[in-house]
Design a protein around this motif. Structure first.
Motif, PDB file in Angstrom:
ATOM      1  N   ASP A 174       0.650  -1.139  -0.089  1.00  0.00           N
ATOM      2  CA  ASP A 174       0.125   0.000  -0.011  1.00  0.00           C
ATOM      3  C   ASP A 174       1.011   1.199   0.148  1.00  0.00           C
ATOM      4  O   ASP A 174       0.565   2.240  -0.715  1.00  0.00           O
ATOM      5  N   ARG A 175       1.890   1.280   0.917  1.00  0.00           N
ATOM      6  CA  ARG A 175       2.604   2.455   0.870  1.00  0.00           C
ATOM      7  C   ARG A 175       3.645   2.450  -0.285  1.00  0.00           C
ATOM      8  O   ARG A 175       3.959   3.650  -0.657  1.00  0.00           O
ATOM      9  N   MET A 176       3.981   1.446  -1.067  1.00  0.00           N
ATOM     10  CA  MET A 176       4.694   1.741  -2.113  1.00  0.00           C
ATOM     11  C   MET A 176       3.816   2.273  -3.264  1.00  0.00           C
ATOM     12  O   MET A 176       4.316   3.000  -4.104  1.00  0.00           O
ATOM     13  N   GLU A 177       2.608   1.778  -3.257  1.00  0.00           N
ATOM     14  CA  GLU A 177       1.679   2.503  -4.545  1.00  0.00           C
ATOM     15  C   GLU A 177       1.439   3.783  -4.053  1.00  0.00           C
ATOM     16  O   GLU A 177       1.518   4.621  -4.847  1.00  0.00           O
ATOM     17  N   HIS A 178       1.411   4.323  -2.779  1.00  0.00           N
ATOM     18  CA  HIS A 178       1.529   5.649  -2.212  1.00  0.00           C
ATOM     19  C   HIS A 178       2.619   6.379  -2.655  1.00  0.00           C
ATOM     20  O   HIS A 178       2.428   7.522  -3.224  1.00  0.00           O
ATOM     21  N   MET A 179       3.810   5.837  -2.676  1.00  0.00           N
ATOM     22  CA  MET A 179       4.942   6.516  -3.020  1.00  0.00           C
ATOM     23  C   MET A 179       5.118   6.611  -4.430  1.00  0.00           C
ATOM     24  O   MET A 179       5.749   7.751  -4.786  1.00  0.00           O
ATOM     25  N   LEU A 180       4.660   5.941  -5.485  1.00  0.00           N
ATOM     26  CA  LEU A 180       4.650   6.016  -6.655  1.00  0.00           C
ATOM     27  C   LEU A 180       3.518   6.790  -7.293  1.00  0.00           C
ATOM     28  O   LEU A 180       3.281   6.985  -8.563  1.00  0.00           O
ATOM     29  N   THR A 181       2.491   7.256  -6.767  1.00  0.00           N
ATOM     30  CA  THR A 181       1.366   7.566  -7.009  1.00  0.00           C
ATOM     31  C   THR A 181       1.498   9.246  -7.223  1.00  0.00           C
ATOM     32  O   THR A 181       1.925   9.854  -6.317  1.00  0.00           O
ATOM     33  N   PRO A 182       1.382   9.847  -8.492  1.00  0.00           N
ATOM     34  CA  PRO A 182       1.382  11.277  -8.691  1.00  0.00           C
ATOM     35  C   PRO A 182       0.326  12.209  -7.544  1.00  0.00           C
ATOM     36  O   PRO A 182      -0.608  11.613  -7.284  1.00  0.00           O
ATOM     37  N   ASP A 184      -1.296  14.890  -7.413  1.00  0.00           N
ATOM     38  CA  ASP A 184      -2.063  15.911  -7.938  1.00  0.00           C
ATOM     39  C   ASP A 184      -3.255  16.505  -6.952  1.00  0.00           C
ATOM     40  O   ASP A 184      -3.886  17.495  -7.410  1.00  0.00           O
ATOM     41  N   PHE A 185      -3.204  15.957  -5.773  1.00  0.00           N
ATOM     42  CA  PHE A 185      -4.275  16.580  -4.845  1.00  0.00           C
ATOM     43  C   PHE A 185      -3.560  16.953  -3.674  1.00  0.00           C
ATOM     44  O   PHE A 185      -4.229  17.512  -2.549  1.00  0.00           O
ATOM     45  N   VAL A 186      -2.078  17.304  -3.491  1.00  0.00           N
ATOM     46  CA  VAL A 186      -1.562  18.079  -2.561  1.00  0.00           C
ATOM     47  C   VAL A 186      -2.194  19.350  -2.052  1.00  0.00           C
ATOM     48  O   VAL A 186      -2.524  20.173  -3.005  1.00  0.00           O
ATOM     49  N   GLY A 187      -2.477  19.473  -0.736  1.00  0.00           N
ATOM     50  CA  GLY A 187      -3.018  20.822  -0.492  1.00  0.00           C
ATOM     51  C   GLY A 187      -4.585  20.917  -0.480  1.00  0.00           C
ATOM     52  O   GLY A 187      -5.190  21.681   0.126  1.00  0.00           O
ATOM     53  N   LYS A 188      -5.068  19.747  -0.745  1.00  0.00           N
ATOM     54  CA  LYS A 188      -6.654  19.581  -0.737  1.00  0.00           C
ATOM     55  C   LYS A 188      -7.025  18.828   0.452  1.00  0.00           C
ATOM     56  O   LYS A 188      -6.666  18.043   0.772  1.00  0.00           O
ATOM     57  N   GLN A 189      -8.108  19.551   0.761  1.00  0.00           N
ATOM     58  CA  GLN A 189      -8.762  18.835   1.994  1.00  0.00           C
ATOM     59  C   GLN A 189     -10.140  18.087   1.542  1.00  0.00           C
ATOM     60  O   GLN A 189     -11.186  18.726   1.006  1.00  0.00           O
ATOM     61  N   ALA A 223      -7.696   9.304  -2.988  1.00  0.00           N
ATOM     62  CA  ALA A 223      -7.467  10.840  -2.550  1.00  0.00           C
ATOM     63  C   ALA A 223      -6.203  10.797  -1.622  1.00  0.00           C
ATOM     64  O   ALA A 223      -5.187  11.744  -1.840  1.00  0.00           O
ATOM     65  N   GLU A 224      -6.245   9.745  -0.658  1.00  0.00           N
ATOM     66  CA  GLU A 224      -4.779   9.946   0.218  1.00  0.00           C
ATOM     67  C   GLU A 224      -3.617   9.562  -0.696  1.00  0.00           C
ATOM     68  O   GLU A 224      -2.642  10.287  -0.373  1.00  0.00           O
ATOM     69  N   MET A 225      -3.609   8.542  -1.485  1.00  0.00           N
ATOM     70  CA  MET A 225      -2.734   8.367  -2.436  1.00  0.00           C
ATOM     71  C   MET A 225      -2.215   9.499  -3.337  1.00  0.00           C
ATOM     72  O   MET A 225      -1.083   9.476  -3.486  1.00  0.00           O
ATOM     73  N   ARG A 226      -3.125  10.178  -3.384  1.00  0.00           N
ATOM     74  CA  ARG A 226      -2.744  11.225  -4.444  1.00  0.00           C
ATOM     75  C   ARG A 226      -2.489  12.710  -3.719  1.00  0.00           C
ATOM     76  O   ARG A 226      -2.254  13.768  -4.174  1.00  0.00           O
ATOM     77  N   GLY A 227      -2.376  12.657  -2.559  1.00  0.00           N
ATOM     78  CA  GLY A 227      -1.666  13.494  -1.688  1.00  0.00           C
ATOM     79  C   GLY A 227      -2.652  14.588  -0.734  1.00  0.00           C
ATOM     80  O   GLY A 227      -2.152  15.518  -0.064  1.00  0.00           O
ATOM     81  N   ALA A 228      -3.828  14.175  -0.856  1.00  0.00           N
ATOM     82  CA  ALA A 228      -4.760  14.956  -0.188  1.00  0.00           C
ATOM     83  C   ALA A 228      -5.068  14.779   1.200  1.00  0.00           C
ATOM     84  O   ALA A 228      -4.467  13.593   1.657  1.00  0.00           O
ATOM     85  N   SER A 229      -5.362  15.762   2.081  1.00  0.00           N
ATOM     86  CA  SER A 229      -5.632  15.261   3.520  1.00  0.00           C
ATOM     87  C   SER A 229      -7.115  14.744   3.683  1.00  0.00           C
ATOM     88  O   SER A 229      -8.114  15.753   3.198  1.00  0.00           O
ATOM     89  N   VAL A 243      -5.141   3.522   5.034  1.00  0.00           N
ATOM     90  CA  VAL A 243      -3.693   4.027   5.676  1.00  0.00           C
ATOM     91  C   VAL A 243      -3.974   5.723   5.461  1.00  0.00           C
ATOM     92  O   VAL A 243      -4.199   6.205   4.440  1.00  0.00           O
ATOM     93  N   GLY A 244      -3.309   6.227   6.573  1.00  0.00           N
ATOM     94  CA  GLY A 244      -3.323   7.635   6.337  1.00  0.00           C
ATOM     95  C   GLY A 244      -4.423   8.658   6.285  1.00  0.00           C
ATOM     96  O   GLY A 244      -4.318   9.873   5.928  1.00  0.00           O
ATOM     97  N   VAL A 245      -5.686   7.892   6.502  1.00  0.00           N
ATOM     98  CA  VAL A 245      -6.929   8.606   6.470  1.00  0.00           C
ATOM     99  C   VAL A 245      -7.582   8.647   7.886  1.00  0.00           C
ATOM    100  O   VAL A 245      -7.729   7.724   8.626  1.00  0.00           O
ATOM    101  N   GLU A 246      -7.947  10.017   8.135  1.00  0.00           N
ATOM    102  CA  GLU A 246      -8.793  10.186   9.519  1.00  0.00           C
ATOM    103  C   GLU A 246      -9.974   9.555   9.358  1.00  0.00           C
ATOM    104  O   GLU A 246     -10.831   9.971   8.525  1.00  0.00           O
TER     105      GLU A 246
END
Length: 403
Positions: A174-182, A184-189, A223-229, A243-246
């Motif tokens: 799962d975390r390897m997929e996260h590492m490789l996913t672009p 493009d949602f960084v900064g988005k809630q 959404a978490e994979m793509r950098g969103a909170s 993982v990584g999701v509230e």
């Protein structure tokens, strides 16, 4: 298919008792469609045989820098072609070597030649892991851009209890997929709802529906994979939280309404996937309703639940993007378009339920995305995780850049 499909992955295995878990990690990487090369230390070979990894990977395993490579430098070739690399388990010795640029065996020499993203999964005795020098070496690697996956806490083979266990191989993938996913949602809630609501009749019975929560969880994970909170508000399901999701668990429609409305002010994107019960019993009995010998039926009076999606549409601020889901049995397009206007949505994902491959309880789905400008996009039958990414792709192109 996942982002690991057709990717070249380098798996490093060092001499820890957790090396046996690397076999399962290899199997999962192959299942995800990856082509995997394995590099092992001499100590790792004392725990798991080379043949096991060669059979499962369908590739030669690198253990010796001096093996005949038919005119090529095998470890350099493997390092050059990999799209990502992971060491699991990573011993304190291996971590120290990499942190200081030492290359005295096949594994460390190969990994020092890697230019792709690298993940290190420490696994060792608790006191070794907590040693200030090991932590300092991990800090050096992290500052160098290496991804460090913290070990699990629990009972270890050395009879100690604490951090040091190699995480579940599924989490590593799962975390390897996260590492490789672009990203493009960084900064988005992003606020997502999922699953069914349960409307109690008495302490043991309730009114609900067949939603499994799989689609909502897939959206939150994507959404978490793509950098969103991401915040996920979920009804009662039998799924592990992404993982990584509230993750906030609720039961009734009113619970979900209270939570979603309290969280929406801080969200840039709201995706209401949950199958919320439209009605609830008008009275909840405090004791279990008993069946009598002369009773052949029971009348249940239902009252309407709050319309969460409509309320959010009324409260939506400029710049917020609101997505609804519609599970229909007929007149898909007409019902979806009507709901967009009625509830002030920016997009609605609509699908027909009742089929064996799409809708409730399935691992796959197909749907049509309708937008407030009148356009639409059909998503063919695919895995729900893939559907989630296609949905986010379409959503991303329609976000207000000023939002």
């Amino acid at each position: 298919m996942t982002i690991l499909n057709q990717k070249h992955i380098l798996l490093g295995v060092t001499g820890g008792i957790a090396a046996y878990k690397s076999v399962e990690l290899l199997r999962l990487l192959k299942k995800a469609g990856a082509d995997v090369d394995v590099a092992m230390t001499e100590a790792a070979l004392r725990f798991v045989g080379k043949t096991t990894f060669e059979v499962l990977s369908e590739n030669p395993v690198i253990t010796d820098l001096w093996e005949d490579s038919h005119g090529s430098v095998a470890h350099i070739d493997v390092a050059a072609r990999c799209d990502a690399a992971v060491i699991a388990p990573a011993t304190a010795n291996c971590i120290a070597k990499l942190a200081h640029g030492l290359a005295d065996d096949a594994l460390t020499t190969t990994f020092l030649a890697v230019t792709a993203p690298v993940m290190i999964c420490p696994a060792m005795n608790t006191h070794m892991y907590e040693n200030i020098r090991v932590q300092r070496n991990l800090d050096v690697l992290e500052q160098d851009g290496i991804h460090i996956l913290d070990p699990d806490t629990g009972s270890l083979a050395c009879k100690t209890t604490g951090p040091g266990r190699l995480p579940d191989p599924r989490l590593i993938v799962d975390r390897m997929e996260h590492m490789l996913t672009p990203k493009d949602f960084v900064g988005k809630q992003v606020l997502v709802s999922a699953g069914p609501t349960l409307e109690p009749i008495d302490p043991v019975r309730y009114v609900s529906n067949h939603s499994s929560g799989k689609m909502g969880y897939a959206v939150a994970r994507a959404a978490e994979m793509r950098g969103a909170s991401v915040t996920l508000v979920t009804g009662s399901v039998s799924l592990d939280p992404p993982v990584g999701v509230e993750t906030i668990c609720v039961q009734t429609c009113q619970d979900m309404a209270d939570t979603m409305l309290s969280k929406m002010a801080h969200a840039d994107i709201i995706i209401q996937v949950a199958a919320v019960a439209d009605f609830r019993p008008d009275h909840r009995e405090t004791l279990k309703i008993k069946k009598t010998s002369d009773q052949d039926r029971m009348t249940l009076t239902l009252v309407q639940n709050p319309d969460i999606l409509r309320t959010m549409g009324e409260r939506k601020r400029p710049g917020q993007f609101l997505v609804g889901f519609a599970a229909e049995t007929h007149d898909l397009a007409a019902n979806a378009v009507k709901k967009i206007k009625k509830k002030n949505l920016d997009m609605i994902a609509a699908n027909l339920v009742g089929g064996k491959d799409a809708g409730f309880q399935t691992d796959t789905n197909k749907m049509t995305l309708f937008f407030k400008d009148g356009s639409k996009t059909d998503i063919p039958l695919m895995d729900k995780q893939a559907v989630a990414h296609v949905l986010l792709d379409n959503l991303l192109t329609r976000l207000d850049p000023r939002g």
